[in-house]
Write an enzyme that holds these catalytic residues in place. Structure first.
Site, PDB file in Angstrom:
ATOM      1  N   CYS A  81       0.829  -1.204   0.000  1.00  0.00           N
ATOM      2  CA  CYS A  81       0.000   0.000   0.000  1.00  0.00           C
ATOM      3  C   CYS A  81       0.872   1.266   0.000  1.00  0.00           C
ATOM      4  O   CYS A  81       1.506   1.556  -1.003  1.00  0.00           O
ATOM      5  CB  CYS A  81      -0.963  -0.074   1.177  1.00  0.00           C
ATOM      6  N   HIS A 206      -3.346  -5.375   1.900  1.00  0.00           N
ATOM      7  CA  HIS A 206      -2.636  -5.616   3.162  1.00  0.00           C
ATOM      8  C   HIS A 206      -2.607  -7.102   3.496  1.00  0.00           C
ATOM      9  O   HIS A 206      -3.416  -7.557   4.304  1.00  0.00           O
ATOM     10  CB  HIS A 206      -3.318  -4.845   4.296  1.00  0.00           C
ATOM     11  N   GLU A 208      -0.825  -8.603   5.447  1.00  0.00           N
ATOM     12  CA  GLU A 208      -0.532  -8.834   6.873  1.00  0.00           C
ATOM     13  C   GLU A 208      -1.815  -8.927   7.698  1.00  0.00           C
ATOM     14  O   GLU A 208      -1.787  -9.340   8.848  1.00  0.00           O
ATOM     15  CB  GLU A 208       0.398  -7.735   7.409  1.00  0.00           C
TER      16      GLU A 208
END
Ligand code: GLN
Length: 223
Positions: A81, A206, A208
């Site tokens: 991002c 994302h 994660e």
């Protein structure tokens, strides 16, 4: 020997990245100042957050130059991002960028990032309404079988298309990409959302924040 991956920790979503890097079996170190940025690293993660703030802090904290040097020497990097925005050679502001920031001039702030990847990204491209969304059926074109398979039997690492979850938060859009850039993941409509360029990896979402490790496995293969 265990490899060490630096996770830029000046702003944004770095804790989750650190955990994922450790989950992959690497040592993760948070980078907060110039000394950290000069330490010996085998790879770098640039987390999501706010690219304007991150590019400013990188310079204020004397981290920009040492990290830029390592990248120019070929250190593998993974930007998510805002991190991808810092890697992009061209950055444009999306239609709502001005409305999202308090300072009236901020939509004209140039992002001077590392500019190592021949991609053009449009910041905040999905508009305010669609800025944050989650999908379960993102397309992943890489080797979903992971690092072990890639290092072993070559027949097992033939690329397959897998469906992976993706979480977008005020995401940029990859508008253009140059020679040598490969699309690693896309929306179901084919819009690219993760790309590789040599040992650089960038995602507009994302990874994660979801359990799936496919994108991280690709990064691990670069290390
Ligand atoms: N909109 C942010 C930027 O332009 C990126 C958002 C994110 O990293 N989740 O920097």
């Amino acid at each position: 020997m265990e490899k060490t991956v630096g996770v830029l920790a000046v702003q944004g979503a770095f804790i989750e990245h650190r955990r994922r890097i450790e989950q992959l079996g690497f040592q993760a170190v948070e980078l907060r100042n110039g000394d950290d940025a000069r330490s010996e690293l085998d790879g770098l993660v640039l987390p999501g957050g706010e690219s304007t703030v991150q590019s400013k802090l990188l310079r204020e904290l004397d981290m920009f130059e040492p990290l830029a040097n390592k990248l120019s020497e070929g250190m593998p990097v993974f930007g998510t991002c805002a991190g991808l925005i810092l890697l992009a050679q061209q950055v444009a502001n999306g239609p709502v960028a001005g409305a999202e920031h308090a300072a009236p001039t901020s939509s004209h702030v140039a992002i001077s990032g590392f500019a190592t990847m021949p991609v053009t990204v449009v910041r905040n491209a999905y508009g305010r309404q669609l800025g944050s969304f989650h999908i379960a059926d993102g397309q992943f074109f890489g080797d979903a079988t992971g690092v072990e398979a890639a290092g072993g039997d070559s027949a097992a690492s033939v690329p397959t298309v897998a469906q992976i979850p993706m979480t977008f938060i005020r995401a940029p859009h990859i508008a253009q990409y140059g020679d040598g850039v490969e699309v690693l993941a896309a929306l179901p409509d084919g819009t690219p959302v993760a790309v590789t360029y040599g040992n650089q990896l960038g995602a507009t979402f994302h990874p994660e924040l979801d359990d799936d490790m496919s994108i991280y496995n690709t990064f691990a293969q670069m290390l």
